[in-house]
Design a protein around this motif. Structure first.
Motif, PDB file in Angstrom:
ATOM      1  N   ARG A  63       0.832  -1.060   0.118  1.00 45.67           N
ATOM      2  CA  ARG A  63      -0.053   0.126  -0.067  1.00 45.67           C
ATOM      3  C   ARG A  63       0.734   1.209  -0.201  1.00 45.67           C
ATOM      4  N   TRP A  64       0.266   2.297  -0.724  1.00 44.73           N
ATOM      5  CA  TRP A  64       0.980   3.682  -0.654  1.00 44.73           C
ATOM      6  C   TRP A  64       0.205   4.252   0.570  1.00 44.73           C
ATOM      7  N   VAL A  65       0.893   4.519   1.854  1.00 46.40           N
ATOM      8  CA  VAL A  65       0.234   5.212   2.750  1.00 46.40           C
ATOM      9  C   VAL A  65       0.660   6.583   3.054  1.00 46.40           C
ATOM     10  N   VAL A  66      -0.538   7.460   2.981  1.00 50.12           N
ATOM     11  CA  VAL A  66      -0.165   9.042   2.833  1.00 50.12           C
ATOM     12  C   VAL A  66      -0.641   9.716   3.970  1.00 50.12           C
ATOM     13  N   THR A  67       0.224  10.559   4.467  1.00 49.49           N
ATOM     14  CA  THR A  67      -0.304  11.309   5.660  1.00 49.49           C
ATOM     15  C   THR A  67      -0.980  12.141   5.357  1.00 49.49           C
ATOM     16  N   ASP A  68      -2.171  12.476   5.940  1.00 51.84           N
ATOM     17  CA  ASP A  68      -3.291  13.451   5.719  1.00 51.84           C
ATOM     18  C   ASP A  68      -2.893  14.454   6.427  1.00 51.84           C
ATOM     19  N   PRO A  69      -2.819  15.654   5.749  1.00 52.08           N
ATOM     20  CA  PRO A  69      -2.657  16.999   6.200  1.00 52.08           C
ATOM     21  C   PRO A  69      -3.672  17.282   7.518  1.00 52.08           C
ATOM     22  N   ALA A  70      -5.034  16.743   7.298  1.00 55.94           N
ATOM     23  CA  ALA A  70      -6.144  17.134   8.236  1.00 55.94           C
ATOM     24  C   ALA A  70      -5.977  16.058   9.561  1.00 55.94           C
ATOM     25  N   GLY A  71      -5.046  15.137   9.311  1.00 52.61           N
ATOM     26  CA  GLY A  71      -4.902  14.082  10.408  1.00 52.61           C
ATOM     27  C   GLY A  71      -5.267  12.554   9.877  1.00 52.61           C
ATOM     28  N   GLY A  72      -4.434  11.625  10.281  1.00 52.82           N
ATOM     29  CA  GLY A  72      -4.664  10.387   9.986  1.00 52.82           C
ATOM     30  C   GLY A  72      -3.889  10.090   8.690  1.00 52.82           C
ATOM     31  N   TYR A  73      -4.389   9.067   8.154  1.00 48.59           N
ATOM     32  CA  TYR A  73      -3.633   8.344   6.954  1.00 48.59           C
ATOM     33  C   TYR A  73      -4.675   7.920   5.578  1.00 48.59           C
ATOM     34  N   TYR A  74      -4.314   8.123   4.412  1.00 48.36           N
ATOM     35  CA  TYR A  74      -5.081   7.514   3.412  1.00 48.36           C
ATOM     36  C   TYR A  74      -4.260   6.774   2.356  1.00 48.36           C
ATOM     37  N   ASP A  75      -5.006   5.789   1.586  1.00 45.71           N
ATOM     38  CA  ASP A  75      -4.474   5.077   0.592  1.00 45.71           C
ATOM     39  C   ASP A  75      -4.226   5.998  -0.638  1.00 45.71           C
ATOM     40  N   SER A  81      -9.594   6.121   3.464  1.00 44.13           N
ATOM     41  CA  SER A  81      -8.906   6.266   4.955  1.00 44.13           C
ATOM     42  C   SER A  81      -8.591   5.293   5.579  1.00 44.13           C
ATOM     43  N   LEU A  82      -7.161   5.294   6.117  1.00 46.49           N
ATOM     44  CA  LEU A  82      -6.445   4.450   6.797  1.00 46.49           C
ATOM     45  C   LEU A  82      -6.182   4.459   8.188  1.00 46.49           C
ATOM     46  N   ALA A  83      -6.032   3.280   8.951  1.00 42.98           N
ATOM     47  CA  ALA A  83      -5.744   3.308  10.318  1.00 42.98           C
ATOM     48  C   ALA A  83      -4.750   2.157  10.530  1.00 42.98           C
ATOM     49  N   TRP A  84      -3.897   2.558  11.547  1.00 36.84           N
ATOM     50  CA  TRP A  84      -2.804   1.191  12.087  1.00 36.84           C
ATOM     51  C   TRP A  84      -3.669   0.167  12.869  1.00 36.84           C
ATOM     52  N   ASP A  85      -3.735  -1.041  12.440  1.00 35.99           N
ATOM     53  CA  ASP A  85      -4.294  -2.044  13.400  1.00 35.99           C
ATOM     54  C   ASP A  85      -3.553  -2.892  13.951  1.00 35.99           C
ATOM     55  N   SER A  90      -4.671  -0.293   7.287  1.00 32.34           N
ATOM     56  CA  SER A  90      -5.607  -0.802   6.862  1.00 32.34           C
ATOM     57  C   SER A  90      -7.033   0.142   6.592  1.00 32.34           C
ATOM     58  N   PRO A  91      -7.783  -0.044   5.723  1.00 31.22           N
ATOM     59  CA  PRO A  91      -8.807   0.897   5.525  1.00 31.22           C
ATOM     60  C   PRO A  91      -9.867   0.760   6.729  1.00 31.22           C
ATOM     61  N   ASP A  92     -10.591   1.886   6.901  1.00 29.82           N
ATOM     62  CA  ASP A  92     -11.304   2.101   8.226  1.00 29.82           C
ATOM     63  C   ASP A  92     -12.942   2.435   7.828  1.00 29.82           C
ATOM     64  N   GLY A  93     -13.009   2.511   6.385  1.00 25.70           N
ATOM     65  CA  GLY A  93     -14.482   2.630   6.105  1.00 25.70           C
ATOM     66  C   GLY A  93     -14.540   4.018   5.292  1.00 25.70           C
ATOM     67  N   GLY A  94     -13.848   5.035   5.635  1.00 20.91           N
ATOM     68  CA  GLY A  94     -14.118   6.454   4.874  1.00 20.91           C
ATOM     69  C   GLY A  94     -13.286   6.677   3.732  1.00 20.91           C
ATOM     70  N   THR A  95     -13.099   7.873   3.417  1.00 12.78           N
ATOM     71  CA  THR A  95     -12.336   8.667   2.164  1.00 12.78           C
ATOM     72  C   THR A  95     -11.935   9.818   2.611  1.00 12.78           C
ATOM     73  N   GLU A  97     -10.755  13.697   2.446  1.00 15.59           N
ATOM     74  CA  GLU A  97     -10.877  14.729   1.654  1.00 15.59           C
ATOM     75  C   GLU A  97      -9.891  15.153   0.812  1.00 15.59           C
ATOM     76  N   ALA A  98      -8.543  15.085   1.360  1.00 18.35           N
ATOM     77  CA  ALA A  98      -7.445  15.509   0.626  1.00 18.35           C
ATOM     78  C   ALA A  98      -7.217  14.816  -0.748  1.00 18.35           C
ATOM     79  N   PHE A  99      -7.779  13.580  -0.871  1.00 18.27           N
ATOM     80  CA  PHE A  99      -7.576  12.685  -2.153  1.00 18.27           C
ATOM     81  C   PHE A  99      -8.660  13.493  -3.092  1.00 18.27           C
ATOM     82  N   LYS A 100      -9.592  13.971  -2.810  1.00 10.42           N
ATOM     83  CA  LYS A 100     -10.558  14.568  -3.785  1.00 10.42           C
ATOM     84  C   LYS A 100     -10.234  15.550  -4.422  1.00 10.42           C
ATOM     85  N   GLU A 101      -9.186  16.469  -4.034  1.00 11.37           N
ATOM     86  CA  GLU A 101      -8.679  17.547  -4.943  1.00 11.37           C
ATOM     87  C   GLU A 101      -8.127  17.143  -6.098  1.00 11.37           C
ATOM     88  N   ALA A 102      -8.386  17.813  -7.047  1.00  7.45           N
ATOM     89  CA  ALA A 102      -8.001  17.689  -8.416  1.00  7.45           C
ATOM     90  C   ALA A 102      -6.575  17.525  -8.501  1.00  7.45           C
TER      91      ALA A 102
END
Length: 288
Positions: A63-75, A81-85, A90-95, A97-102
Motif C-alpha cells: 500500500r501507498w500510505v499518505v499522511t493526511d494534512p487534516a490528520g490520519g492517513y489515506y491510501d 482512509s487508513l488506520a494502523w490496526d 488498513s481501510p477504516d471505511g472512510g475516504t 477529503e485530501a484525495f478528492k482534490e483535483a
C-alpha cells in the motif's frame, strides 16, 4: 531499509517530493516477500511515486500510505482512509477529503505485453522492451537496472546474462527510454520462458503498430493498453485524477486456444469502448 517490521507488513518511511523504486526499496520488497509480508510506503501528501514503484506496490497488503494534512492517513491510490490496526495500515471505511482534490489532467498510456519463448541456449530477453520503447517513444531504451534510476546502458546481452544467472528464480527489472518508463519480468515456465513487460508514456500514442511488431516477432500471449489520467512525467499523485479506461487489446493464437476463443492465427487488435463498458467488453472477449 525497513523502518517497522510488523505482523503482516514492513513499513518504509519516505519524505521526498518523488519516491522511486530505489535499491533500498527494491530490497525491502524482496525481504518482505520472502517473509510473506507486504510492503507499505508512508509519504507526505506532497510526494509522488514513480511508475515502477507504483507497479511494485500491487501485492497483498502492499500500500501507498499518505499522511493526511487534516490528520490520519489515506491510501494514495484510491483515497481510502487508513488506520494502523497493529499489523498493518488498513481501510477504516472512510475516504480522505485530501484525495478528492483535483490531480493532474494529462494522459498516460500504459501497455502490458506478454510473450513466450522456447528455452534455448542463445535466447535473448529484453527485445520486447526494446520494441515497446521504439514504438511508443521513437527510440531504443537508454538504460536498465534492478532498481531506479535505471542507470546501466541498454545491453540485451548483459541483461540476458543476469536473467540466466538468476534462473529458475524470476528476474524483475526497470528500463527507461525516450519518454518511456517500464518494468519487465522474466521467468521460467514449464514450457519455456515468459517475458511480461509494462511500459508507460505520458501522451496519446497509437498502439496498433506495436501489436503488429510483437505478433510478427514473438509468440505473443496478449497486449492490453489503457489510458490513465495523470502527469506527463508518469509519476502519480495521491489525488483523484479519474479512472483508467481501456484503449484496446490483442490476444495471440496460443492464448486464444487456451481461452476457448476462435483461433485466427494472428493477434488481432480490438479497440475497446472508452469507459466502464470497455472493461465489460474486455471481460467478454476473455470469456470467449
Amino acid at each position: 531499509m525497513i523502518d517497522v517490521m510488523a505482523e503482516r507488513v514492513g513499513v518504509v518511511m519516505q519524505n521526498r517530493p518523488v519516491v522511486a523504486l530505489s535499491s533500498w526499496t527494491a530490497e525491502a520488497i524482496r525481504v518482505c516477500a520472502e517473509a510473506g509480508k507486504g510492503l507499505q510506503v508512508v509519504t507526505p501528501a506532497h510526494s509522488r511515486l514513480t511508475l515502477p514503484l507504483r507497479l511494485a506496490l500491487t501485492g497483498p497488503e502492499c500500500r501507498w500510505v499518505v499522511t493526511d494534512p487534516a490528520g490520519g492517513y489515506y491510501d494514495g491510490f484510491n483515497g481510502a482512509s487508513l488506520a494502523w490496526d497493529g499489523g498493518a495500515f488498513s481501510p477504516d471505511g472512510g475516504t480522505a477529503e485530501a484525495f478528492k482534490e483535483a490531480g493532474a489532467d494529462g494522459t498516460q498510456i500504459v501497455v502490458d505485453a506478454t510473450v513466450r519463448h522456447t528455452a534455448y541456449d542463445t535466447l535473448s530477453v529484453g527485445v520486447v522492451a526494446q520494441v515497446m520503447c521504439e514504438e511508443l517513444g521513437g527510440a531504443p531504451p537508454e538504460g536498465w537496472g534492478t532498481s531506479e534510476p535505471a542507470g546501466i546502458a541498454w545491453d540485451v546481452e548483459r541483461l540476458t546474462e543476469l536473467c540466466r544467472d538468476r534462473a529458475p528464480q524470476p528476474t524483475w527489472l526497470v528500463f527507461v527510454g525516450e519518454g518511456v518508463v517500464g518494468t519487465m519480468t522474466v521467468r521460467r515456465t514449464t514450457s519455456g520462458v515468459q517475458e511480461t513487460v509494462t511500459a508507460g508514456v505520458g501522451r496519446e500514442v497509437d498502439v496498433r503498430g506495436l501489436v503488429e511488431r510483437l505478433d510478427a516477432g514473438f509468440s505473443l500471449v496478449s497486449v492490453v493498453a489503457q489510458k490513465v489520467p495523470g502527469r506527463a512525467d508518469l509519476t502519480v499523485e495521491p489525488r483523484w485524477s479519474g479512472p483508467p479506461v481501456p484503449v484496446g487489446m490483442a490476444v495471440g493464437p496460443e492464448a486464444q486456444a487456451e481461452a476457448g476463443m476462435p483461433v485466427t492465427g494472428r493477434a488481432d487488435w480490438v479497440e475497446l469502448s472508452a469507459g466502464p463498458e470497455g472493461w465489460a467488453e474486455f471481460a467478454r472477449i476473455l470469456r470467449g
